[in-house]
Design an enzyme around this catalytic site. Structure first.
Site, PDB file in Angstrom:
ATOM      1  N   SER A   1       3.011   3.456  -2.699  1.00  0.00           N
ATOM      2  CA  SER A   1       3.741   4.158  -3.752  1.00  0.00           C
ATOM      3  C   SER A   1       4.735   3.251  -4.463  1.00  0.00           C
ATOM      4  CB  SER A   1       4.487   5.355  -3.163  1.00  0.00           C
ATOM      5  OG  SER A   1       5.593   4.921  -2.389  1.00  0.00           O
TER       6      SER A   1
ATOM      7  N   GLU B   1       1.057  -3.745  -4.930  1.00  0.00           N
ATOM      8  CA  GLU B   1       0.040  -2.998  -5.682  1.00  0.00           C
ATOM      9  C   GLU B   1       0.423  -1.525  -5.596  1.00  0.00           C
ATOM     10  OE1 GLU B   1      -4.629  -2.005  -5.035  1.00  0.00           O
ATOM     11  OE2 GLU B   1      -4.056  -4.103  -4.793  1.00  0.00           O
TER      12      GLU B   1
END
Length: 474
Positions: free
Chosen positions: A208, A230
């Protein structure tokens, strides 16, 4: 002894149970990885490549079993988990090619010597995996990290430990002669915190945006640690024109609802012109969403989507949906549970949020927000009105509009007339803003798994005195 369990979100059935690694166990794993690093890094890259190929063979031998493990832990249908395992297998070859192309040794002749470029591994890499693609996404960090010569300590998501354990079995077979080069530790937040706080040289994280922001803060004073993030996105899809409304609707539905909306690249915001085409497209998307087959991973006929990862995830998504309705959003399709199913199942939802304030947040569920705009300038402005920048898309036959999106849009993955979730493993994958930190993964993972060392060198010291000739006192 504290135990960790994972559950099939479709049934609540226990899938896996095992011991949680406490802080002392994490420290011990990091120490083992540190001791294993010098010998592993000193190997010729061909030997590390051979180990990765053995891992690939182990995956291939277990591909059906691993696909079923992923399906049971995530609730994803088998058609999708088979695709995930195939991506894991394919990642090995792509990583070998990327290592040679982006992080291989180079040399060129120079006066009185050679200019040589080499790449060196960082050391001990911590990898934290997500639940939505518990095999493919951490695999995309682990394979290039090991090929580059790093050692890896991997903590899977606490929601999908069985998948991590299955990967560890494959690596144990591939690395039988190289103990502790790869280790898998299980646990939840406390385990992850201990790993991140430990003596590591890199953190490779998929998850997240909130967690990514936390890692940015805590590593601000640790510049020696490579950080590859990411993260999620509040991704826009501009659907402006199409000769076939049904085909356009298919792109939208796949963008917004695949994996039950649990892909970081899913379209969250559909931006359409406030005209007849926009109205027809929204109607077509709603009609297609009504026909989606929802079910458990092992049902016949095979479903297109399954449940969310947990009952709690479904409740959180419903609460976010209700907040948008309270703000004035018009419900086109509600976010409902599925009768006779566990609480993790939800139906695809569509909201019209035109003209109201909507928080710039990712709802990790099949929730699509419609915005109707008067012209393409407004469409671009709406698409860019986000602190994220992972993926975006355009549905249009107009080349000029596509060029505008490429020039004016801000995202790391930008697709045309294809779902926003489509990405090639032979290209980089990642975003900007709060979707990442400019270290894209996939093919570019080789870039953050090793650092360059530039050398100017010769076999002996001859030829240097000429530079001082006539410039020294007798």
């Amino acid at each position: 002894m504290t135990m960790l369990q994972s559950f099939d979100p479709a049934t609540g059935e226990t899938v896996w149970e095992g011991e949680i690694a406490g802080p002392q166990a994490v420290s011990a794993a990091l120490l083992r990885a540190r001791k294993a690093f010098p010998a592993w890094a000193a190997l010729p890259v061909a030997e590390r490549v051979a180990a990765a190929q053995r891992y690939k063979a182990a995956l291939e031998a277990r591909k059906d079993a691993i696909a079923q493990i992923i399906a049971r832990e995530t609730g994803k249908p088998m058609w999708e988990t088979r695709t995930e395992v195939a991506s894991m297998i394919g990642k090995v070859g792509l990583s070998i090619t990327a290592q040679a192309e982006r992080a291989g040794d180079r040399q060129s002749a120079m006066p009185f010597g050679q200019a040589v470029l080499r790449h060196r591994p960082h050391g001990v890499m911590a990898v934290l995996g997500p639940f939505n693609f518990p095999g493919h996404l951490p695999n995309g960090h682990i394979v290039p990290a090991l090929i580059a010569g790093n050692t890896v300590v991997f903590k899977p998501s606490e929601m999908t430990p069985a998948t991590g354990a299955a990967m560890a079995e494959c690596w144990a077979e591939a690395l039988a002669d190289h103990r502790h080069v790869f280790q898998c530790i299980q646990g939840a937040r406390e385990t992850g915190e201990a790993l991140v706080a430990g003596h590591i040289d890199g953190l490779l994280f998929t998850g997240s945006a909130g967690a990514g922001a936390h890692f940015r803060r805590i590593f601000a004073d640790r510049p020696d640690v490579i950080l590859a993030l990411e993260l999620g996105g509040n991704n826009p899809l501009i659907a402006w024109d199409s000769a076939d409304v049904d085909e356009a609707a298919s792109v939208v539905v796949q963008s917004g609802f695949i994996t039950t909306g649990q892909r970081c690249s899913c379209a969250r915001r559909l931006i359409v012109p406030d005209n007849a085409f926009g109205a027809a497209l929204v109607d077509a998307v709603a009609g297609l969403a009504d026909r989606i087959v929802i079910g458990a991973w092992n049902e016949t006929p095979e479903p297109w989507i399954g449940p969310l990862i947990s009952d709690a995830a479904a409740q959180a998504a419903k609460a976010r949906f209700a907040e948008l309705v309270e703000r004035g959003a018009k419900v086109i399709r509600p976010l409902n549970g599925v009768e006779g199913r566990s609480g993790a199942f939800v139906t695809p939802a569509i909201l019209d949020v035109t003209g109201i304030f909507v928080p710039d947040e990712e709802i990790f569920a099949p929730v699509l927000q419609i915005s109707r705009v008067p012209d393409f300038d407004a469409a671009i402005e709406a698409a860019n009105n986000t602190r994220f920048g992972l993926s975006a898309g355009l549905i249009s036959a107009d080349d000029a509009l596509w060029q505008r999106v490429l020039v004016e849009g801000r995202a790391g993955v930008v697709n045309r007339n294809r779902p926003t979730t489509g990405a090639a493993g032979s290209m980089p994958f990642g975003g900007l803003g709060e979707s990442g930190n400019h270290r894209p993964s996939a093919y570019y993972a080789a870039d953050y798994c090793a650092y360059p060392v530039a050398s100017f060198e010769a076999t002996d010291a001859s030829g240097n005195s000429g530079a001082l000739a006539g410039k020294l006192r007798a």
